[in-house]
Design a protein around this motif. Structure first.
Motif, short mmCIF file in Angstrom:
data_model
loop_
_atom_site.label_atom_id
_atom_site.label_comp_id
_atom_site.label_asym_id
_atom_site.label_seq_id
_atom_site.Cartn_x
_atom_site.Cartn_y
_atom_site.Cartn_z
N THR A 1 43.91 201.70 59.63
CA THR A 1 44.61 200.79 58.73
C THR A 1 43.88 199.44 58.64
OG1 THR A 1 46.73 201.83 59.19
CG2 THR A 1 46.79 199.55 58.40
N GLY A 2 43.64 198.99 57.42
CA GLY A 2 43.02 197.69 57.21
C GLY A 2 43.72 196.99 56.05
N SER A 3 43.94 195.70 56.18
CA SER A 3 44.72 194.98 55.19
C SER A 3 43.86 194.41 54.07
CB SER A 3 45.48 193.84 55.86
OG SER A 3 46.08 193.03 54.88
N ALA A 4 44.16 194.84 52.85
CA ALA A 4 43.49 194.28 51.68
C ALA A 4 44.08 192.93 51.31
CB ALA A 4 43.59 195.25 50.50
N THR A 5 44.98 192.43 52.13
CA THR A 5 45.54 191.10 51.87
C THR A 5 44.92 190.04 52.78
OG1 THR A 5 47.60 192.12 51.16
CG2 THR A 5 47.71 189.80 51.73
N TYR A 6 44.59 190.42 54.01
CA TYR A 6 44.22 189.38 54.98
C TYR A 6 42.79 189.39 55.48
CZ TYR A 6 49.25 188.87 54.90
OH TYR A 6 50.53 188.69 54.48
N ILE A 7 42.00 190.37 55.07
CA ILE A 7 40.59 190.37 55.47
C ILE A 7 39.75 190.16 54.21
CG2 ILE A 7 38.75 191.67 56.65
CD1 ILE A 7 40.92 193.52 57.80
N PRO A 8 38.79 189.22 54.19
CA PRO A 8 37.95 189.08 52.98
C PRO A 8 37.23 190.40 52.70
CG PRO A 8 37.52 187.27 54.53
CD PRO A 8 38.40 188.27 55.25
N PRO A 9 37.14 190.81 51.43
CA PRO A 9 36.56 192.12 51.12
C PRO A 9 35.12 192.29 51.62
CG PRO A 9 36.92 190.81 49.11
CD PRO A 9 37.61 190.11 50.22
N TYR A 10 34.36 191.21 51.59
CA TYR A 10 32.96 191.26 52.04
C TYR A 10 32.92 191.66 53.52
CZ TYR A 10 28.08 189.52 52.31
OH TYR A 10 26.73 189.39 52.45
N LYS A 11 33.89 191.17 54.27
CA LYS A 11 33.94 191.43 55.71
C LYS A 11 34.49 192.82 55.99
CE LYS A 11 35.49 189.37 60.00
NZ LYS A 11 34.17 189.27 60.62
N LEU A 12 35.55 193.20 55.28
CA LEU A 12 36.12 194.53 55.48
C LEU A 12 35.10 195.61 55.14
CD1 LEU A 12 39.53 195.99 55.06
CD2 LEU A 12 37.80 196.94 53.52
N ALA A 13 34.35 195.40 54.06
CA ALA A 13 33.35 196.40 53.67
C ALA A 13 32.32 196.57 54.79
CB ALA A 13 32.65 195.96 52.37
N ARG A 14 31.93 195.45 55.40
CA ARG A 14 30.99 195.51 56.51
C ARG A 14 31.58 196.27 57.69
NH1 ARG A 14 29.55 190.72 60.76
NH2 ARG A 14 27.39 191.25 61.13
N GLN A 15 32.86 196.02 57.99
CA GLN A 15 33.48 196.68 59.14
C GLN A 15 33.52 198.19 58.97
OE1 GLN A 15 37.17 194.36 59.03
NE2 GLN A 15 36.65 193.46 61.00
N TYR A 16 33.99 198.64 57.81
CA TYR A 16 34.09 200.10 57.61
C TYR A 16 32.71 200.74 57.54
CZ TYR A 16 39.14 200.17 57.40
OH TYR A 16 40.47 200.09 57.75
N SER A 17 31.74 200.05 56.95
CA SER A 17 30.39 200.63 56.91
C SER A 17 29.81 200.73 58.31
CB SER A 17 29.47 199.79 56.03
OG SER A 17 29.85 199.87 54.68
N THR A 18 30.00 199.67 59.11
CA THR A 18 29.53 199.72 60.50
C THR A 18 30.16 200.91 61.22
OG1 THR A 18 29.25 197.31 60.59
CG2 THR A 18 29.48 198.46 62.69
N LEU A 19 31.46 201.09 61.03
CA LEU A 19 32.16 202.19 61.71
C LEU A 19 31.75 203.55 61.15
CD1 LEU A 19 35.75 200.71 62.17
CD2 LEU A 19 34.09 201.25 63.99
N ASP A 20 31.51 203.64 59.86
CA ASP A 20 31.10 204.93 59.31
C ASP A 20 29.74 205.34 59.88
OD1 ASP A 20 32.15 207.04 57.66
OD2 ASP A 20 30.49 206.67 56.28
N HIS A 21 28.86 204.35 60.11
CA HIS A 21 27.60 204.66 60.79
C HIS A 21 27.86 205.10 62.24
CE1 HIS A 21 24.39 203.64 57.99
NE2 HIS A 21 25.08 202.59 57.59
#
Lengths: 465, 465
Positions: free
Chosen positions: B105-125
């Protein structure tokens, strides 16, 4: 008398080859596999075998695009790019180790304090008290704008804001939960004693955080605090908050004098906050190149340096300094540069060989290898001796060991230099405490020391009703 | 003909006992150890042994303080509190497993999209393509104000904002990096081909994100997208974006009819975005109580329910509904409540035994055990049969399995129910693909399906120069 002991951190970043630009091309370099958990678990196990205090993870969330006003060179040479999130690799390493600490860079500019406090508390639990926070206020314009700001907050305001930020997180970590608030008591039918958990009711110039901390106190409550700011404002901030200061000895031939001067200027600042030299660990970065003989080490040094990429190194230096070095002819001489600020920056390198007439290209290429840290080339004995010298004469408490070839720089160091340091009696042969703070300040010191500012924050009275 | 296959997720949260309120007191409950990596690694290994598609991690970053206008009950009964950060436990589990996915679960309200995209990409790797994103827009007022907003963004505006948010992250994940941009080519002296990495130049109503994505494409690029919104706006959002929809069948006795109706209403919305029923997996949550005999299972059900705490359950329901249930006499009858909205919410539970005259207390206590999900009590055979029934008659594609006693609910399920599902030929005996998307959509489907909206976002032309 016991000899002065040194501390060691491995210095890394969740990217390919953060601190040796162009070395990704070296046939032994494994940095391109950094996106896997295996890479990090293996590195953590290496450092724990070497009884390191911590793995220090730097971070940037932007691209080095000052050079040529473009990201071309930074991308081609993987200059701290791609930039994966370092928070997300900790738990894999924590699960595979028992004592190694993790000093993790987090931005007091771009993460809301309520969220950052939760992240570090979560990690301090997952690691059983082995987390440190390298506090940064971030310096890349590209970071600011992509994260939703119109531009970078000016340097001094970043620090004003960071001061209030620290107040917020201290309130959450140190004051929101009283000791013993978590009961887990089925008979009393209470998991938590809600009368012992307080909203912090923080309302300041930059932040408004009314709530309670989301996480119960971890072993360390506040993570071990590190800071690396070198400006006057930065060192004042460090004197108030830092338990460990990461430094770079800019002058390659006079590191011990430079360190002593740094500490001399730091001491009155520490005093202002009721602290002494003993309350903070001074930890310069070094680059080590180890060989079986001195000749072998020197040969290796030349071989490694041959991989440095000028464009990439210039992109990194341009990003760090804000000066676009593409505007200078790389084959002109450093001594002919008319701007003092630029010349003095490059003189960090020219000082390593004052008899040579340095070009800008040569100086920047040296930067791409050392990033301003002293490069120690030699046999394990020679490297151990130089580290002891910096520790005693420069009054350093330990070192961040930079990698040039990942992970063999640190593997070689652990295999060959660590035993020499132990032989000299200046480095632990085993961990004594369990938490990161105990590694630095001795068994039993799991929490912030009594005279640390973090204890002094107060909650608004209404919060305690 | 092959029988319709079902998918399974384990449903958890980085807290003590998220979905069964008061069950932390049960002697077998190990939720109080959730702050350790061991707890999560063991759970992940259990689920992988059971060939589960994923561990689904819910999250809130606030406190349930609507009930009595206080956090007392939520704290005393550990109602999804303490609330540790779930992003930080993934890599430990990823390192200890090979196929299990993680729907985070990740919030599209409270995390800047640039940062959330980085987090999920890091985890997908880090997971080799095993990451999913459960998109939430967050519902707790306490969450908003502690993270720096003046109050909660209104429901529909949260969705407008989330639409633009998704555009930003699709641009980063799907369009910023062309295929083959990462070269790692020493001979060409290029780690990255900078001409194939594009700034997204996004400038919209809510977000301005000019930069390039910080992370090279991972196996899935975009994580598998999940959504759980039940409102009209929420299901429209899901119809456009979600590859998996998490639902709750509110009516305990009519789950299959309710699911069919949910799907009937969803289908025209899917059509609007060029998608069909087959492009999205419908995954209701269920609570399972398994026993060697039906009698044993029923006895266990009564025993487990006896641990439910009224106050805690009311705090959770008050938080979810925004209605302060402390304003009602718990011993009054549900049928006497005058407000329809409240009565219908409680009727989800009274419907389980229409011959009984339910008090508010009884209905809320049922809520504290089931959270609106169907409770399936029986032998492994009976549970498997009911799951197949819901799958066939209700057209569900799989289930989120809720825990009441952690981790024995999931351990029992894997040991006893999974073999029954396999015997029926409706559940895999081994993983076929490697990534999470392949678990759901078959071997080879690592990326978003061709007709998914995420492919259609375009970068500004200037970005391609």
């Amino acid at each position: 008398m016991t000899k002065k002991q040194i501390h060691l951190n491995g210095f890394a970043q969740h990217t390919v080859s953060p601190h040796a630009i162009g070395l990704w091309k070296h046939p032994d370099h494994q940095g391109s596999t950094h996106a896997s958990t295996d890479y990090w678990v293996k590195l953590a196990q290496t450092l724990e075998k070497g009884k390191f205090d911590a793995l220090f993870l730097a971070d940037v969330t932007g691209v080095y695009d000052v050079y040529e006003g473009s990201n071309r060179a930074a991308l081609e040479q993987a200059v701290q790019f791609p930039a994966h999130d370092p928070f997300l690799i900790i738990s894999a390493m924590a699960h595979a180790t028992e004592r190694l600490g993790f000093a993790l860079t987090g931005s007091a500019t771009y993460i809301p304090p309520y969220k950052l406090a939760r992240q570090y508390s979560t990690l301090d639990h997952l690691t059983n008290g082995r987390i440190g926070w390298n506090i940064v206020t971030s310096y890349l314009e590209s970071e600011a704008i992509n994260l939703g700001l119109d531009g970078m907050i000016p340097h001094d305001e970043r620090y004003d804001r960071a001061e209030e930020y620290l107040d917020v997180v201290y309130k959450l970590w140190e004051k929101s939960w009283e000791e013993g608030a978590l009961l887990n008591d089925p008979e009393a039918n209470k998991y938590i004693d809600s009368t012992k958990v307080h909203p912090i009711n923080h309302e300041g110039k930059y932040f408004k955080v009314p709530g309670v901390h989301l996480v119960e106190p971890s072993l360390q409550r506040t993570p071990v605090l590190f800071q690396a700011g070198a400006s006057d404002r930065g060192t004042s901030f460090a004197a108030k908050h830092a338990e460990g200061i990461f430094t770079n000895t800019q002058n390659q031939k006079n590191a011990t004098a430079e360190l002593r001067e740094f500490i001399r200027q730091l001491e009155p600042k520490l005093q202002k906050y009721g602290r002494t030299r003993q309350d903070v660990k001074i930890i310069p970065a070094v680059v080590t190149v180890v060989g079986g003989t001195e000749e072998e080490a020197q040969k290796k040094f030349q071989e490694l340096r041959s991989y440095v990429d000028y464009d990439g190194a210039a992109a990194l230096l341009s990003g760090h300094s804000g000066i676009d070095f593409s505007k200078f002819d790389p084959d002109s001489y450093v001594e002919n540069i008319e701007t003092n600020a630029i010349q003095s920056r490059l003189n960090n390198y020219t000082s390593t060989d004052p008899n040579h007439k340095w070009t800008i290209r040569e100086a920047i290429q040296y930067h791409g290898f050392s990033l301003g840290s002293e490069v120690i080339v030699g046999t394990p004995e020679q490297i151990a001796a130089r580290l002891e010298e910096i520790s005693v004469e420069g009054d350093a408490d330990g070192f961040n060991i930079r990698q040039t070839v990942n992970p063999s720089t640190l593997e070689d160091f652990v295999e060959t230099v660590v035993p020499e340091l132990q032989k000299r009696g200046i480095y632990r042969t085993d961990y004594e405490g369990e938490t990161l703070r105990e590694h630095y300040y001795g068994k039993g010191q799991q929490r912030l020391q009594n005279n640390h500012y973090g204890h002094s924050v107060q909650l608004e009275k209404e919060a305690l009703v």
